[in-house]
Design a protein around this motif. Structure first.
Motif, PDB file in Angstrom:
ATOM      1  N   GLY A  40     -93.249  -7.102  -6.021  1.00  0.00           N
ATOM      2  CA  GLY A  40     -93.906  -6.912  -4.736  1.00  0.00           C
ATOM      3  C   GLY A  40     -93.979  -5.447  -4.380  1.00  0.00           C
ATOM      4  O   GLY A  40     -93.306  -4.607  -4.983  1.00  0.00           O
ATOM      5  N   PRO A  41     -94.810  -5.096  -3.398  1.00  0.00           N
ATOM      6  CA  PRO A  41     -95.015  -3.695  -3.051  1.00  0.00           C
ATOM      7  C   PRO A  41     -93.785  -3.064  -2.421  1.00  0.00           C
ATOM      8  O   PRO A  41     -92.920  -3.765  -1.894  1.00  0.00           O
ATOM      9  N   PRO A  42     -93.695  -1.735  -2.444  1.00  0.00           N
ATOM     10  CA  PRO A  42     -92.583  -1.067  -1.752  1.00  0.00           C
ATOM     11  C   PRO A  42     -92.620  -1.407  -0.272  1.00  0.00           C
ATOM     12  O   PRO A  42     -93.679  -1.452   0.351  1.00  0.00           O
ATOM     13  N   GLY A  43     -91.443  -1.683   0.284  1.00  0.00           N
ATOM     14  CA  GLY A  43     -91.365  -2.015   1.697  1.00  0.00           C
ATOM     15  C   GLY A  43     -91.558  -3.476   2.016  1.00  0.00           C
ATOM     16  O   GLY A  43     -91.525  -3.862   3.195  1.00  0.00           O
ATOM     17  N   ALA A  44     -91.734  -4.327   1.004  1.00  0.00           N
ATOM     18  CA  ALA A  44     -91.957  -5.754   1.260  1.00  0.00           C
ATOM     19  C   ALA A  44     -90.665  -6.510   1.565  1.00  0.00           C
ATOM     20  O   ALA A  44     -90.715  -7.651   2.030  1.00  0.00           O
ATOM     21  N   GLY A  45     -89.519  -5.914   1.284  1.00  0.00           N
ATOM     22  CA  GLY A  45     -88.242  -6.573   1.547  1.00  0.00           C
ATOM     23  C   GLY A  45     -87.581  -7.187   0.332  1.00  0.00           C
ATOM     24  O   GLY A  45     -86.683  -8.018   0.459  1.00  0.00           O
ATOM     25  N   LYS A  46     -87.991  -6.748  -0.865  1.00  0.00           N
ATOM     26  CA  LYS A  46     -87.460  -7.349  -2.107  1.00  0.00           C
ATOM     27  C   LYS A  46     -85.960  -7.164  -2.245  1.00  0.00           C
ATOM     28  O   LYS A  46     -85.244  -8.110  -2.571  1.00  0.00           O
ATOM     29  N   SER A  47     -85.491  -5.943  -2.044  1.00  0.00           N
ATOM     30  CA  SER A  47     -84.060  -5.692  -2.257  1.00  0.00           C
ATOM     31  C   SER A  47     -83.219  -6.420  -1.216  1.00  0.00           C
ATOM     32  O   SER A  47     -82.156  -6.975  -1.536  1.00  0.00           O
ATOM     33  N   THR A  48     -83.695  -6.461   0.023  1.00  0.00           N
ATOM     34  CA  THR A  48     -82.960  -7.186   1.068  1.00  0.00           C
ATOM     35  C   THR A  48     -82.917  -8.667   0.753  1.00  0.00           C
ATOM     36  O   THR A  48     -81.879  -9.322   0.900  1.00  0.00           O
ATOM     37  N   LEU A  49     -84.044  -9.230   0.304  1.00  0.00           N
ATOM     38  CA  LEU A  49     -84.073 -10.642  -0.069  1.00  0.00           C
ATOM     39  C   LEU A  49     -83.170 -10.900  -1.264  1.00  0.00           C
ATOM     40  O   LEU A  49     -82.405 -11.882  -1.271  1.00  0.00           O
ATOM     41  N   ALA A  50     -83.243 -10.066  -2.292  1.00  0.00           N
ATOM     42  CA  ALA A  50     -82.422 -10.281  -3.488  1.00  0.00           C
ATOM     43  C   ALA A  50     -80.940 -10.314  -3.128  1.00  0.00           C
ATOM     44  O   ALA A  50     -80.195 -11.194  -3.580  1.00  0.00           O
ATOM     45  N   GLN A  51     -80.504  -9.377  -2.293  1.00  0.00           N
ATOM     46  CA  GLN A  51     -79.097  -9.342  -1.912  1.00  0.00           C
ATOM     47  C   GLN A  51     -78.735 -10.533  -1.029  1.00  0.00           C
ATOM     48  O   GLN A  51     -77.625 -11.070  -1.131  1.00  0.00           O
ATOM     49  N   ALA A  52     -79.671 -10.973  -0.179  1.00  0.00           N
ATOM     50  CA  ALA A  52     -79.412 -12.153   0.644  1.00  0.00           C
ATOM     51  C   ALA A  52     -79.274 -13.399  -0.225  1.00  0.00           C
ATOM     52  O   ALA A  52     -78.415 -14.260   0.030  1.00  0.00           O
ATOM     53  N   VAL A 169     -93.124 -11.084  -3.637  1.00  0.00           N
ATOM     54  CA  VAL A 169     -92.787 -11.005  -2.212  1.00  0.00           C
ATOM     55  C   VAL A 169     -93.859 -10.185  -1.505  1.00  0.00           C
ATOM     56  O   VAL A 169     -94.076  -9.015  -1.829  1.00  0.00           O
ATOM     57  N   GLU A 170     -94.532 -10.811  -0.552  1.00  0.00           N
ATOM     58  CA  GLU A 170     -95.597 -10.151   0.198  1.00  0.00           C
ATOM     59  C   GLU A 170     -95.102  -9.679   1.558  1.00  0.00           C
ATOM     60  O   GLU A 170     -94.065 -10.130   2.053  1.00  0.00           O
ATOM     61  N   ALA A 171     -95.876  -8.792   2.190  1.00  0.00           N
ATOM     62  CA  ALA A 171     -95.661  -8.407   3.586  1.00  0.00           C
ATOM     63  C   ALA A 171     -96.981  -7.873   4.113  1.00  0.00           C
ATOM     64  O   ALA A 171     -97.834  -7.409   3.343  1.00  0.00           O
ATOM     65  N   ASP A 172     -97.158  -7.947   5.421  1.00  0.00           N
ATOM     66  CA  ASP A 172     -98.361  -7.404   6.032  1.00  0.00           C
ATOM     67  C   ASP A 172     -98.445  -5.903   5.789  1.00  0.00           C
ATOM     68  O   ASP A 172     -97.421  -5.203   5.814  1.00  0.00           O
ATOM     69  N   ARG A 173     -99.656  -5.390   5.589  1.00  0.00           N
ATOM     70  CA  ARG A 173     -99.810  -3.977   5.261  1.00  0.00           C
ATOM     71  C   ARG A 173     -99.278  -3.065   6.358  1.00  0.00           C
ATOM     72  O   ARG A 173     -98.678  -2.031   6.060  1.00  0.00           O
ATOM     73  N   GLU A 174     -99.514  -3.423   7.603  1.00  0.00           N
ATOM     74  CA  GLU A 174     -99.011  -2.576   8.694  1.00  0.00           C
ATOM     75  C   GLU A 174     -97.489  -2.559   8.705  1.00  0.00           C
ATOM     76  O   GLU A 174     -96.869  -1.533   8.990  1.00  0.00           O
ATOM     77  N   PRO A 216    -100.884 -14.452 -14.046  1.00  0.00           N
ATOM     78  CA  PRO A 216    -100.516 -15.819 -14.441  1.00  0.00           C
ATOM     79  C   PRO A 216     -99.022 -16.036 -14.598  1.00  0.00           C
ATOM     80  O   PRO A 216     -98.571 -17.187 -14.590  1.00  0.00           O
ATOM     81  N   TRP A 217     -98.256 -14.972 -14.754  1.00  0.00           N
ATOM     82  CA  TRP A 217     -96.802 -15.140 -14.936  1.00  0.00           C
ATOM     83  C   TRP A 217     -96.059 -15.143 -13.593  1.00  0.00           C
ATOM     84  O   TRP A 217     -94.834 -15.269 -13.580  1.00  0.00           O
ATOM     85  N   VAL A 218     -96.770 -15.011 -12.480  1.00  0.00           N
ATOM     86  CA  VAL A 218     -96.131 -15.106 -11.164  1.00  0.00           C
ATOM     87  C   VAL A 218     -96.039 -16.579 -10.773  1.00  0.00           C
ATOM     88  O   VAL A 218     -97.050 -17.259 -10.619  1.00  0.00           O
ATOM     89  N   LYS A 219     -94.818 -17.064 -10.621  1.00  0.00           N
ATOM     90  CA  LYS A 219     -94.583 -18.481 -10.320  1.00  0.00           C
ATOM     91  C   LYS A 219     -94.967 -18.822  -8.888  1.00  0.00           C
ATOM     92  O   LYS A 219     -95.593 -19.848  -8.615  1.00  0.00           O
ATOM     93  N   ARG A 220     -94.557 -17.961  -7.943  1.00  0.00           N
ATOM     94  CA  ARG A 220     -94.881 -18.203  -6.539  1.00  0.00           C
ATOM     95  C   ARG A 220     -94.999 -16.878  -5.810  1.00  0.00           C
ATOM     96  O   ARG A 220     -94.351 -15.895  -6.194  1.00  0.00           O
ATOM     97  N   ALA A 221     -95.846 -16.851  -4.784  1.00  0.00           N
ATOM     98  CA  ALA A 221     -95.992 -15.670  -3.929  1.00  0.00           C
ATOM     99  C   ALA A 221     -95.812 -16.113  -2.491  1.00  0.00           C
ATOM    100  O   ALA A 221     -96.290 -17.175  -2.094  1.00  0.00           O
ATOM    101  N   PHE A 222     -95.115 -15.307  -1.694  1.00  0.00           N
ATOM    102  CA  PHE A 222     -94.765 -15.745  -0.344  1.00  0.00           C
ATOM    103  C   PHE A 222     -94.412 -14.552   0.526  1.00  0.00           C
ATOM    104  O   PHE A 222     -94.107 -13.454   0.036  1.00  0.00           O
ATOM    105  N   HIS A 223     -94.487 -14.768   1.819  1.00  0.00           N
ATOM    106  CA  HIS A 223     -93.899 -13.872   2.809  1.00  0.00           C
ATOM    107  C   HIS A 223     -92.487 -14.395   3.076  1.00  0.00           C
ATOM    108  O   HIS A 223     -92.297 -15.594   3.310  1.00  0.00           O
TER     109      HIS A 223
END
Length: 228
Positions: A40-52, A169-174, A216-223
């Protein structure tokens, strides 16, 4: 390990739901260590989610349930960026040691009888640091995250070979812009410097990542909702 190619779905996901899906990967591996990747893009919350996810799985299934492995530990050092002329592009794909990252993932899958140390990135030092994390023997699931894990760029497909599933992991652009500006301000840049860095570097990097969302190798995409 082949990534599964089921129908891609977009939704808002809570931590508990994601943790349950992540834990299912361990049953498929029949006692061997499983690997979940978060792109996912920088700032989407990947590291916070992974640790959670790691913390939640440890609470539910014990201290060896999961471990955190960030791609950011494979940032090239500032000295190497200067040598390569890439200081102004820090955080872009060529500023990571992707082959070193892929090699670590292969070790994590193949070697389960000893401690394996994992680097991280220190935002205060603005440098990678060695051995901040450790994956202990018997750890069932590795949760790894990084911007470019879904990208069709040199080296990244080798890293994906070690993953059982890859999520986006997605997030709104703003929201992404706001988080990235806050990150640069916290790193000591002036408001003008922070805006320039985000517009000239971070957002172009985000566009590269966003182009991989439907791979095609992305299993799921979500906010991610940020809640249990």
């Amino acid at each position: 390990m082949a990534l599964m190619s089921e129908e891609l779905t977009f939704s808002v996901m809570r931590t508990g739901e994601l943790a349950e899906s992540a834990w299912e990967l361990t049953s498929r591996r029949k006692g061997a260590r499983a690997v979940l990747g978060l792109a996912g893009p920088p700032g989407a919350g990947k590291s916070t989610l992974a640790q959670a996810l790691v913390e939640g799985l440890r609470r539910r299934h014990g201290p060896l349930a999961a471990a955190y492995v960030p791609l950011d530990g494979f940032h090239l050092s500032n000295a190497q960026l200067e040598r390569l002329g890439l200081v102004s592009r820090k955080g872009s794909p060529p500023t990571f040691d992707v082959r070193g990252y892929a090699a670590l993932l292969r070790r994590l899958v193949a070697e389960g009888d000893h401690d394996i140390y994992v680097p991280d990135f220190d935002r205060t030092l603005d440098e990678p640091v060695a051995a901040r994390h450790v994956v202990r023997p018997g750890t069932a699931l590795v949760v790894t995250e990084g911007n470019y894990l879904a990208c069709e760029l040199p080296g990244w497909s080798e890293a994906r070979e070690a993953m059982d599933e890859l999520w986006y992991v997605e997030a709104d652009r703003e929201e992404i812009r706001r988080r990235l500006l806050e990150r640069q301000l916290a790193a000591g840049r002036t408001p003008g410097e922070a805006r320039e860095w985000v517009w000239a570097n971070d957002l172009p990097n985000a566009e590269v990542v966003e182009a991989s969302r439907d791979a095609p190798w992305v299993k799921r995409a979500f906010h991610w909702s940020g809640h249990d």
